[in-house]
Design an enzyme around this catalytic site. Structure first.
Site, mmCIF file in Angstrom:
data_model
loop_
_atom_site.group_PDB
_atom_site.id
_atom_site.type_symbol
_atom_site.label_atom_id
_atom_site.label_comp_id
_atom_site.label_asym_id
_atom_site.label_seq_id
_atom_site.Cartn_x
_atom_site.Cartn_y
_atom_site.Cartn_z
ATOM 1 N N TRP A 52 -21.106 63.922 -6.873
ATOM 2 C CA TRP A 52 -21.408 64.657 -8.082
ATOM 3 C C TRP A 52 -20.784 66.031 -8.197
ATOM 4 C CZ3 TRP A 52 -24.469 68.860 -9.954
ATOM 5 C CH2 TRP A 52 -25.091 69.552 -9.215
ATOM 6 N N HIS A 73 -23.160 79.852 -0.212
ATOM 7 C CA HIS A 73 -24.250 79.503 1.003
ATOM 8 C C HIS A 73 -24.047 77.514 0.797
ATOM 9 C CE1 HIS A 73 -27.777 79.386 -1.949
ATOM 10 N NE2 HIS A 73 -27.514 78.122 -1.993
ATOM 11 N N THR A 91 -39.405 83.994 -4.580
ATOM 12 C CA THR A 91 -39.820 82.743 -4.677
ATOM 13 C C THR A 91 -41.228 82.905 -4.108
ATOM 14 O OG1 THR A 91 -37.602 82.007 -4.679
ATOM 15 C CG2 THR A 91 -39.435 80.360 -4.245
ATOM 16 N N LYS A 132 -44.027 84.119 -6.209
ATOM 17 C CA LYS A 132 -44.442 83.069 -7.059
ATOM 18 C C LYS A 132 -45.503 82.383 -6.548
ATOM 19 C CE LYS A 132 -41.562 83.036 -10.942
ATOM 20 N NZ LYS A 132 -42.506 82.682 -11.968
ATOM 21 N N ARG A 179 -24.773 62.859 5.292
ATOM 22 C CA ARG A 179 -25.081 62.314 3.880
ATOM 23 C C ARG A 179 -24.152 61.375 3.454
ATOM 24 N NH1 ARG A 179 -24.655 67.476 -0.259
ATOM 25 N NH2 ARG A 179 -25.242 65.650 -1.714
ATOM 26 N N HIS A 197 -26.211 58.281 -9.555
ATOM 27 C CA HIS A 197 -27.497 58.591 -9.370
ATOM 28 C C HIS A 197 -27.672 60.295 -9.571
ATOM 29 C CE1 HIS A 197 -31.568 59.253 -7.567
ATOM 30 N NE2 HIS A 197 -31.002 59.974 -6.543
ATOM 31 N N TYR A 206 -31.584 76.511 -10.321
ATOM 32 C CA TYR A 206 -32.835 77.093 -10.897
ATOM 33 C C TYR A 206 -33.025 76.747 -12.291
ATOM 34 C CZ TYR A 206 -32.698 79.568 -6.539
ATOM 35 O OH TYR A 206 -32.786 79.807 -5.263
ATOM 36 N N SER A 229 -47.464 77.464 -13.976
ATOM 37 C CA SER A 229 -48.030 78.765 -14.472
ATOM 38 C C SER A 229 -49.067 78.664 -15.414
ATOM 39 C CB SER A 229 -47.144 79.936 -14.420
ATOM 40 O OG SER A 229 -46.201 80.020 -13.501
ATOM 41 N N SER A 232 -24.290 69.892 -24.930
ATOM 42 C CA SER A 232 -25.629 69.777 -25.437
ATOM 43 C C SER A 232 -26.612 70.745 -25.054
ATOM 44 C CB SER A 232 -26.164 68.105 -25.081
ATOM 45 O OG SER A 232 -27.422 68.216 -24.916
ATOM 46 N N SER A 233 -26.299 71.077 -23.598
ATOM 47 C CA SER A 233 -27.189 71.946 -22.865
ATOM 48 C C SER A 233 -26.917 73.480 -23.549
ATOM 49 C CB SER A 233 -26.876 71.963 -21.373
ATOM 50 O OG SER A 233 -27.061 70.681 -20.724
ATOM 51 N N HIS A 235 -25.122 76.776 -8.322
ATOM 52 C CA HIS A 235 -26.245 77.403 -7.782
ATOM 53 C C HIS A 235 -27.370 77.840 -9.021
ATOM 54 C CE1 HIS A 235 -28.875 77.668 -4.593
ATOM 55 N NE2 HIS A 235 -29.521 78.758 -5.195
ATOM 56 N N ASP A 243 -40.967 75.912 -36.315
ATOM 57 C CA ASP A 243 -40.175 74.820 -35.800
ATOM 58 C C ASP A 243 -39.219 75.629 -34.958
ATOM 59 O OD1 ASP A 243 -38.327 72.704 -35.428
ATOM 60 O OD2 ASP A 243 -39.298 71.852 -37.204
#
Lengths: 174, 272, 534
Positions: free
Chosen positions: C144, C304, C330, C333, C452, C79, C259, C270, C171-172, C255, C108
């Protein structure tokens, strides 16, 4: 850049190791003989030393320390004995992995000779006495009054064969 | 949206106090440090509530009053140095206020000196092994039989009929009340994590490494927790049960246990 | 896409797509590739969602009713992998493909063939990952996060897991390179960096993060592979390695990855809030700086995630302070979005509703994040359901609502038709209510001591688990409505959209007709001061 970061991922390994060695992070002690330690016991200070032994993944050894613990003076040279017996009737090779708690003590725990520096070979059913000679550096901070030295015995055969099917007798990993 | 938010905030507020018995909040625990941890948790929580009231308040006010259907005419301002400096500075100050007590508590959590008792805890897939340092007392602690029977898929046993379902063991870790117990943690196979919420402590058990922590339970009783680090198939079935008893009772218990135990390293029973 | 249709346009035709499957398999058009990414992500969203429902169904009552613990662990692991790498990230790459050229006035993406390649790797990667479900020993079940030594106990699936992670990373990385090159080289004249819309900005930052950390993940899993098969011991204590080191390397990737999954959503919101507040975005430049500092800080807070592994005190203090610092940009924002709405003239179409939900619920996730940064408290929260609640609050009403808002916002531009606004609103309300019903009780469960990744739990956790499971099923079902709305819109059953679509939105994408023609901005547009930001 991607290639550089891929390399950086691997570079993190030696960086981390160096970091651990310098700081004793993770309770890791140096894995080679210490040189250049000032000898001369500080009779005014006593540190309680405890031994803990573990065998990893039910490896076929009985492994224990000769004594449960001892009281040491920083700067003094000491020897402790650990005893292991091969429970199988085949040839076995073990690697002992040391760890020290509290972590801050790790860098001050200087081993001059240790059975953990190399692998240990055992003939079938052999029992061995294995010494560790060490000095607790007299520069060790005052707040440390107890040190636990732990050795975990690993079967080195597991390093090359990590398949889960041999992981645990009794519980087969699914 | 607004209603949803109000209920959320309300639920959080209630969580703070009134419903403490309903297990919606962190337990205060039975050690001084668990009480302090609870305090810090609540302080940070209330700061968050306060910030939420201000920020969400402003948003909701704006949502109600600055809508086109009310004939609002959009103003066109797009920045304000003063506002931005203010809402950068204030959070920094609030964060500092939170950080100082946390740092103080962290130092106490790390102070394992002068223990009255040292216990070596080894994690196994999937049970715990406890060894009392220097006492020749050691034993495994596995899930209790009633839970073991009920936990099987379609076992036909209703878990609610099992006392302390999944939180009971055959052999408890027994410690004296008021004693500083130093806990040394390691593992036999994979990484486990030893957690008792009432004692406010959780530490990973890592193969080949020795981790250290401590607790001093001030109240007698039985405290239950679980392994907190995924450790394979039966990760959910290796509870931790700590029984805190008076010192005299502990001495009696310890004498009874001596002799019959196997040393930590042999585990010879497991080889068969 | 059904079978081979004789290609009428044997000579390449500049004015429209080729017909049949070739259009998709050989796609180089950013709009086609964007569409494929979005469709793929939707399919993966439902695969991952189905697994989530298996998990929640098992957790509905205490005791094991449906699956065995090992299969349960496979579900939690798969998952997470599918949602992170298959749903959220491709969705944002799809949006980037569609919108970045339109927003910066480029014809393009800069590297169209690589674009094709980076998309088509994904179905392969996920087929490999999915096939592990049928292997002996089952799919990966070590979480994961793939912590050794546990992950090394994975059965035959292990090398396939590693290989598929490599492919996803590849790919990323290619997607990120494409985004960076496009943004750096192909902006319309006069589209200076600080004039770029926030969505483009956040994607630029995201792309740099991707480029920096995906190779680190690839390195980490490669080390796992060699530890298992080639006798190395990077992470095995017996050979002088350290299992905790994997966690450090993983979270050095992990981490920033957090983001990577949220910054583009910041960008989307935004764009949307100014449009429906009829006001320019408040503090555009400080938003850029805030996003950049979040990206920078994300590299120095990784540990952390590891406050219980036994780090030295100084390390814990450093990572606590650094983590708390992230709250500052944060916060900036969130305050800027609030100030954008302030004294605007708001209307509440579906994209705006999703953005508002994002704003409120992401902020709640931010609060629990701040609580998690406090080390002594984190020792209690760590690996409990409180953490599960926290990251689902930032990922579901955060990232996923961001994607949904973006789809509703730009879909009329893509298809030339409005979606059904009434159904959109119903979808919004169902999603927002159920997401809270699902995840809010998890805070309580975690605080009360439920760890968990457990398939069964003690009876005192039963009530909140039942509520969460009911919410999850409700949330899953409401997403079927989303599919219906999208299909309806693609089939052009809604009202015809004007070129501007909304009420005087800003940005170059609204200067092309609706639906956006197959080729846009073949000659660079003129960027008039009013068309883009500021």
């Amino acid at each position: 850049m991607a290639v550089a970061m891929f390399g950086f991922g691997f570079l993190l390994v030696p960086i981390y190791d160096a970091f651990c060695e310098v700081t004793g992070f993770g309770g890791k002690t140096a894995n080679e003989a210490a040189t250049n330690v000032a000898v001369g016991a500080d009779q005014n200070r006593e540190i309680k030393l405890e031994f803990v032994t573990t065998v990893n993944e039910y490896a076929p050894w009985v492994f224990r320390s000769g004594v449960d613990g001892m009281t040491v003076h920083p700067g003094g040279l000491y020897e402790a004995t650990f005893i292991a017996r091969n429970l199988t009737d085949s040839h076995k090779v073990a690697q002992a992995v040391p760890s020290v708690a509290p972590q801050q003590a790790a860098t001050y725990f200087k081993k001059l000779e240790c059975f953990c520096f190399t692998t240990q070979e055992f003939a079938p059913g052999e029992e061995k006495e294995m010494p560790v000679r060490f000095i607790i550096d007299s520069k060790i901070p005052d707040y440390i009054d107890t040190i636990t030295l732990s050795y975990t015995f690993f079967d080195t055969a597991r390093l090359t064969d990590n398949s889960p099917h041999t992981a645990q007798p009794g519980h087969k990993a699914r | 949206m607004i209603r949803k938010l109000c209920t959320s905030v309300l639920a959080l507020l209630i969580a703070g106090d009134a419903f403490a018995d309903w297990a919606v909040n962190m337990p205060k625990g039975v050690t001084r440090l668990s009480a302090e941890t609870y305090e810090i948790h609540m302080v940070v929580f209330w700061w968050c509530v306060a910030i939420a009231v201000v920020v969400f308040g402003a948003m909701i006010w704006s949502l109600i009053n600055h809508r086109k259907s009310k004939g609002a005419v959009p103003s066109q301002f797009s920045h304000s140095m003063i506002a931005e400096v203010i809402w950068t500075t204030i959070p920094v100050i609030i964060l500092l206020i939170m950080a100082v007590p946390s740092a103080e508590l962290m130092i106490k959590l790390e102070d394992t000196r002068d223990p009255d008792l040292t216990v070596v805890i080894t994690g196994y897939q999937w049970k715990w092994h406890y060894a009392y340092q220097g006492e020749d007392v050691s034993f495994y602690s596995t899930l209790a039989r009633p839970s073991m029977a009920a936990r099987r898929r379609n076992s036909g046993i209703d878990p609610s009929t099992v006392e302390n379902y999944l939180l009971d063991v055959d052999n408890r870790l027994v410690v004296p009340k008021g004693a500083k117990v130093r806990v040394l943690l390691t593992s036999n196979d994979v990484i486990h994590s030893w957690w008792v919420p009432e004692l406010a402590m959780k530490k990973d058990a890592i193969p080949g490494f020795m981790n250290e922590t401590w607790f001093r339970a001030e109240v007698s009783g039985v405290y239950r927790g679980q392994c907190a680090e995924l450790c394979g198939m039966d990760h959910g079935y290796m509870p931790v049960v700590v029984e805190v008893v008076e010192r005299e009772a502990f001495e009696v218990w310890l004498e009874n246990e001596k002799g019959g135990a196997t040393p930590v390293a042999t585990a010879s029973g497991e080889l068969k | 896409m059904s079978g081979a249709i004789a290609n009428a346009h044997s000579k390449h035709d500049d004015h429209g797509p080729v017909k049949g499957w070739r259009r998709w398999l050989y796609a180089t058009n950013h709009k086609d590739i964007g569409t494929m990414y979005l469709v793929f992500s939707l399919v993966m969203f439902f695969c991952g969602g189905l697994m989530a429902l298996i998990i929640r169904t098992e957790l509905f009552t205490p005791g094991l009713q449906f699956v065995d613990p090992s299969f349960f662990n496979q579900m939690t692991t798969m998952h997470a992998l599918i949602m992170v790498f298959g749903a959220v990230m491709p969705a944002f790459v799809g949006l980037a493909n569609w919108m970045i050229p339109l927003m910066i006035g480029a014809p393009d993406m800069a590297l169209p063939r690589m674009n094709n390649w980076s998309f088509w790797i994904l179905p392969v990667a996920f087929s490999i990952l999915g096939s592990t479900l049928f292997m002996s020993g089952g799919a990966p079940a070590g979480g994961w996060t793939m912590y050794p030594p546990l992950v090394l106990q994975t059965g035959d699936a292990f090398p396939f897991l590693i290989f598929s992670v490599h492919l996803m990373g590849l790919s990323s990385i290619m997607g990120a390179i494409n985004v960076i090159v496009t943004i750096v080289n192909m902006r319309a004249p006069d589209m200076t960096l600080l004039k770029m819309p926030m969505f483009v900005w956040t994607w630029l930052i995201t792309a740099y993060l991707l480029l920096a950390v995906m190779p680190v993940l690839a390195g980490a899993v490669t080390m796992l592979l060699t530890d298992r098969f080639f006798g190395t011991s990077f992470f095995l204590a017996a050979g002088g390695g350290d299992p905790v080191m994997f966690q450090h390397i993983f979270w050095f990737f992990g981490h920033p990855e957090v983001y990577i999954m949220i910054l583009p959503a910041f960008g989307v919101v935004s764009e949307i809030i100014p449009t429906f507040s009829r006001k320019p975005l408040f503090g555009h430049d400080s938003m850029v700086y805030a996003a950049s500092s979040i990206a920078f800080l994300s590299f120095i807070v990784w540990a952390h995630h590891m406050f219980t592994v036994g780090m030295p005190l100084t390390g814990q203090l450093f990572f606590m302070f650094a983590t708390m610092l992230i709250a500052v940009p944060t916060g900036v924002k969130v305050f800027n979005w609030t100030a954008t709405m302030w004294k605007g003239a708001m209307t509440f179409e579906t994209p705006m509703l999703f953005s508002l939900s994002f704003l409120f619920l992401f902020t709640i996730g931010g609060f629990s994040g701040l609580m998690l940064a406090i080390v002594p408290a984190d020792i209690q929260y760590h690996d409990s359901y409180f953490v599960v609640a926290h990251f689902h609050y930032v990922l579901v009403p955060g990232s996923i609502f961001g994607v949904m808002a973006a789809v509703y916002y730009w879909m009329p531009k893509w298809t030339g038709h409005y979606y059904n606004e009434r159904l959109g609103k119903i979808h919004f309300w169902l999603s927002t209510i159920f997401v809270n019903v699902t995840f809010f009780p998890m805070h309580f469960l975690g605080l009360a001591g439920m760890p968990r990744r457990i398939p069964d739990y003690a009876t005192q956790f039963a009530d909140f688990n039942s509520i969460a499971s009911a919410g999850a099923i409700g949330f899953g079902l409401s997403q079927l409505l989303f599919v219906y709305i999208v299909i309806q819109c693609v089939r052009k059953s809604g009202a015809i959209a004007s070129q501007e679509v909304w009420d005087k939105p800003r940005g170059l994408e609204w200067t092309v007709p609706s639906p956006a023609p197959y080729h846009t901005f073949e000659t660079p547009p003129e960027v008039s001061p009013g068309a883009a930001f500021p």
